[in-house]
Write a protein that holds these residues in place. Structure first.
Motif, PDB file in Angstrom:
ATOM      1  N   UNK A 169       0.841  -1.203   0.000  1.00  0.00           N
ATOM      2  CA  UNK A 169       0.000   0.000   0.000  1.00  0.00           C
ATOM      3  C   UNK A 169       0.874   1.251   0.000  1.00  0.00           C
ATOM      4  N   UNK A 170       0.585   2.182  -0.931  1.00  0.00           N
ATOM      5  CA  UNK A 170       1.410   3.384  -1.053  1.00  0.00           C
ATOM      6  C   UNK A 170       0.680   4.674  -0.689  1.00  0.00           C
ATOM      7  N   UNK A 171      -0.624   4.600  -0.439  1.00  0.00           N
ATOM      8  CA  UNK A 171      -1.376   5.788  -0.047  1.00  0.00           C
ATOM      9  C   UNK A 171      -1.268   5.950   1.464  1.00  0.00           C
ATOM     10  N   UNK A 172      -0.428   6.872   1.894  1.00  0.00           N
ATOM     11  CA  UNK A 172      -0.169   7.063   3.330  1.00  0.00           C
ATOM     12  C   UNK A 172      -0.648   8.426   3.820  1.00  0.00           C
ATOM     13  N   UNK A 173      -1.396   9.151   3.004  1.00  0.00           N
ATOM     14  CA  UNK A 173      -1.803  10.512   3.371  1.00  0.00           C
ATOM     15  C   UNK A 173      -2.695  10.512   4.606  1.00  0.00           C
TER      16      UNK A 173
ATOM     17  N   UNK B  80       7.567   4.795  15.411  1.00  0.00           N
ATOM     18  CA  UNK B  80       8.244   3.520  15.186  1.00  0.00           C
ATOM     19  C   UNK B  80       7.748   2.961  13.865  1.00  0.00           C
ATOM     20  N   UNK B  81       8.670   2.756  12.931  1.00  0.00           N
ATOM     21  CA  UNK B  81       8.318   2.297  11.584  1.00  0.00           C
ATOM     22  C   UNK B  81       8.803   0.864  11.378  1.00  0.00           C
ATOM     23  N   UNK B  82       7.855  -0.057  11.121  1.00  0.00           N
ATOM     24  CA  UNK B  82       8.222  -1.436  10.777  1.00  0.00           C
ATOM     25  C   UNK B  82       7.686  -1.805   9.394  1.00  0.00           C
ATOM     26  N   UNK B  83       7.412  -0.810   8.562  1.00  0.00           N
ATOM     27  CA  UNK B  83       6.940  -1.068   7.204  1.00  0.00           C
ATOM     28  C   UNK B  83       8.053  -1.691   6.360  1.00  0.00           C
ATOM     29  N   UNK B  84       7.647  -2.426   5.317  1.00  0.00           N
ATOM     30  CA  UNK B  84       8.608  -2.984   4.373  1.00  0.00           C
ATOM     31  C   UNK B  84       8.209  -2.594   2.955  1.00  0.00           C
ATOM     32  N   UNK B  85       9.207  -2.570   2.083  1.00  0.00           N
ATOM     33  CA  UNK B  85       8.959  -2.377   0.658  1.00  0.00           C
ATOM     34  C   UNK B  85       8.390  -1.018   0.308  1.00  0.00           C
ATOM     35  N   UNK B  86       7.534  -1.006  -0.723  1.00  0.00           N
ATOM     36  CA  UNK B  86       7.037   0.246  -1.281  1.00  0.00           C
ATOM     37  C   UNK B  86       6.229   1.061  -0.282  1.00  0.00           C
ATOM     38  N   UNK B  87       5.553   0.380   0.642  1.00  0.00           N
ATOM     39  CA  UNK B  87       4.802   1.110   1.661  1.00  0.00           C
ATOM     40  C   UNK B  87       5.742   1.985   2.488  1.00  0.00           C
TER      41      UNK B  87
ATOM     42  N   UNK C  11       8.749   3.078   1.623  1.00  0.00           N
ATOM     43  CA  UNK C  11       9.355   4.131   0.815  1.00  0.00           C
ATOM     44  C   UNK C  11       8.384   5.302   0.635  1.00  0.00           C
ATOM     45  N   UNK C  12       7.110   4.970   0.407  1.00  0.00           N
ATOM     46  CA  UNK C  12       6.102   6.023   0.246  1.00  0.00           C
ATOM     47  C   UNK C  12       5.941   6.822   1.540  1.00  0.00           C
ATOM     48  N   UNK C  13       5.971   6.128   2.673  1.00  0.00           N
ATOM     49  CA  UNK C  13       5.806   6.822   3.956  1.00  0.00           C
ATOM     50  C   UNK C  13       6.960   7.781   4.208  1.00  0.00           C
ATOM     51  N   UNK C  14       8.192   7.317   4.035  1.00  0.00           N
ATOM     52  CA  UNK C  14       9.345   8.182   4.282  1.00  0.00           C
ATOM     53  C   UNK C  14       9.287   9.436   3.412  1.00  0.00           C
ATOM     54  N   UNK C  15       8.970   9.248   2.130  1.00  0.00           N
ATOM     55  CA  UNK C  15       8.949  10.392   1.207  1.00  0.00           C
ATOM     56  C   UNK C  15       7.804  11.339   1.520  1.00  0.00           C
TER      57      UNK C  15
ATOM     58  N   UNK D  16      15.098  12.638   3.142  1.00  0.00           N
ATOM     59  CA  UNK D  16      13.872  12.090   3.730  1.00  0.00           C
ATOM     60  C   UNK D  16      14.153  11.238   4.957  1.00  0.00           C
ATOM     61  N   UNK D  17      15.393  10.809   5.130  1.00  0.00           N
ATOM     62  CA  UNK D  17      15.724   9.867   6.197  1.00  0.00           C
ATOM     63  C   UNK D  17      16.649  10.456   7.254  1.00  0.00           C
ATOM     64  N   UNK D  18      16.969  11.713   7.140  1.00  0.00           N
ATOM     65  CA  UNK D  18      17.876  12.349   8.098  1.00  0.00           C
ATOM     66  C   UNK D  18      17.338  12.207   9.529  1.00  0.00           C
ATOM     67  N   UNK D  19      18.198  11.708  10.407  1.00  0.00           N
ATOM     68  CA  UNK D  19      17.859  11.617  11.816  1.00  0.00           C
ATOM     69  C   UNK D  19      17.223  10.316  12.260  1.00  0.00           C
ATOM     70  N   UNK D  20      16.833   9.457  11.350  1.00  0.00           N
ATOM     71  CA  UNK D  20      16.229   8.187  11.761  1.00  0.00           C
ATOM     72  C   UNK D  20      17.237   7.348  12.543  1.00  0.00           C
ATOM     73  N   UNK D  21      16.769   6.687  13.582  1.00  0.00           N
ATOM     74  CA  UNK D  21      17.571   5.739  14.342  1.00  0.00           C
ATOM     75  C   UNK D  21      17.186   4.326  13.928  1.00  0.00           C
ATOM     76  N   UNK D  22      18.191   3.483  13.722  1.00  0.00           N
ATOM     77  CA  UNK D  22      17.981   2.145  13.175  1.00  0.00           C
ATOM     78  C   UNK D  22      18.723   1.130  14.031  1.00  0.00           C
TER      79      UNK D  22
END
Length: 383
Positions: free
Chosen positions: A182-186, A201-208, A210-214, A248-254
């Protein structure tokens, strides 16, 4: 791949999705195992060669089942290396068990599984989830909004997180799990703005994912509050940083058991060989490194046992220890999982910069049987 006619040829099934929703991860994982096989086949100390039989399921669970059955029963494969998502692993596991084959599974996962037909090389929850939650509980207010993909990985991440942070006085204020792909995250981002949690806390995978981060980054240009929450990820890795974009990913902790930024001779050698083989534009992930490790552990176990017979190889790998790019590793005889050293990293200027690591490799606890979730806020990692 040329082989010596005097050497025994052992087929190895490779199942990675290099097309579909998480193709960027699958490609780097495939690179990892192919590099290992090339190194193994060039090593004169081995009296055998590994012949990869590669299949691309394209993220389709039906294709994982079909290709696994074909590898086992038409090609006679007894050792398979592959799967990124837990859904894929669980799809092929009954086939592997019924055939008395062995799956070498490199991806970090949610735990709560231990099959005699799997060698688990990825981190278990006590090696990647718990270190990140412990750090959070010591350093910040744990008021968490969890976004994930709607399958077993995120279900278990949510359950573990709730149990751990609630015991320490924190909370999970909301969990939103979107269908895989799913790519609609609005609407999701709108709800986060309304709820204003202190931690994402983000545990999404794949295109979902990527869409969320952007979308988050784009929304933050007009909603300054979106720059305030602490952002955590259980899935983000280097090739995705390259794909999504540094801003889009600046500051994320992994949290992971390996990052490119680990400073060790073994890791520098691995990265040098990887880039020499695939080019400077590639960006291996923790799962790439684990796929490479799977190939070398398989070869070492075959050599130790004397042939590729599954029961003997399974026992032989338990006797091995290796100084890997991720540090010292070994397979635990209690549960077939790997001892690994947890690391935490911060995404800065397009790189995942490791800022903390455990003092020693951690025994895998896939069932969280002896991990005390009630006292995570006491002692442990500090940034």
């Amino acid at each position: 791949m040329p082989t010596s006619p005097s050497k025994n040829v052992i087929p190895v099934g490779i199942l990675y999705s290099v097309s579909g929703d998480y193709a960027v991860i699958g490609r780097e994982m495939l690179n990892g195992i192919l590099l290992a096989i090339e190194e193994i086949n060039a090593n004169p100390n081995y009296d055998f060669t590994l012949a990869p039989v590669v299949r691309d399921p394209g993220g389709s669970l039906d294709k994982y089942h079909e290709y696994c059955h074909d590898l086992l029963h038409r090609h006679g494969v007894r050792h398979l290396i592959g799967c990124y998502t837990s859904a894929a692993r669980k799809t092929i596991l009954p086939l592997v068990e019924a055939a008395n084959a062995l799956l070498w599974h490199p991806a970090r996962y949610e735990g709560f599984e231990s099959s005699n037909s799997v060698i688990y090389l990825g981190a278990t929850p006590n090696q990647h989830v718990i270190p990140l939650l412990r750090w959070l509980l010591q350093e910040h207010d744990a008021e968490i909004y969890h976004v994930g993909s709607n399958y077993v990985w995120s279900w278990e991440m949510d359950r573990i997180t709730r149990e751990a942070v609630t015991a320490a006085g924190g909370s999970v204020v909301e969990s939103k799990l979107l269908p895989l792909g799913e790519e609609d995250v609005s609407e999701l981002i709108g709800d986060i703005i309304t709820r204003r949690p202190k931690v994402i806390l983000n545990t999404m995978v794949g295109k979902s994912a990527y869409s969320f981060y952007r979308a988050w980054y784009q929304a933050s240009q007009h909603q300054p509050w979106l720059n305030q929450p602490l952002k955590l990820s259980m899935t983000l890795c280097e090739p995705e940083v390259q794909l999504i974009g540094a801003a889009a990913l600046e500051g994320y902790l992994v949290s992971a058991s390996w990052f490119q930024s680990i400073d060790s001779a073994a890791n520098r050698d691995f990265l040098r060989c990887y880039r020499q083989r695939f080019g400077d534009q590639v960006s291996p992930s923790v799962d790439s490194q684990s796929a490479w490790l799977a190939g070398h552990l398989l070869a070492r176990a075959i050599a130790r046992h004397g042939n590729a017979e599954v029961d003997g190889v399974r026992q032989a790998v338990l006797l091995d220890e290796m100084d890997s790019p991720a540090g010292p590793i070994r397979i635990d005889a209690d549960n077939n999982h790997c001892w690994l050293t947890p690391h935490l990293a911060r995404c800065h200027a397009g790189k995942l910069e490791s800022f903390w690591q455990a003092d020693a490799p951690v025994k895998p606890d896939p069932w969280l049987a002896w991990t005390d979730l009630d006292h995570l806020g006491k002692g442990g990692a500090n940034a």
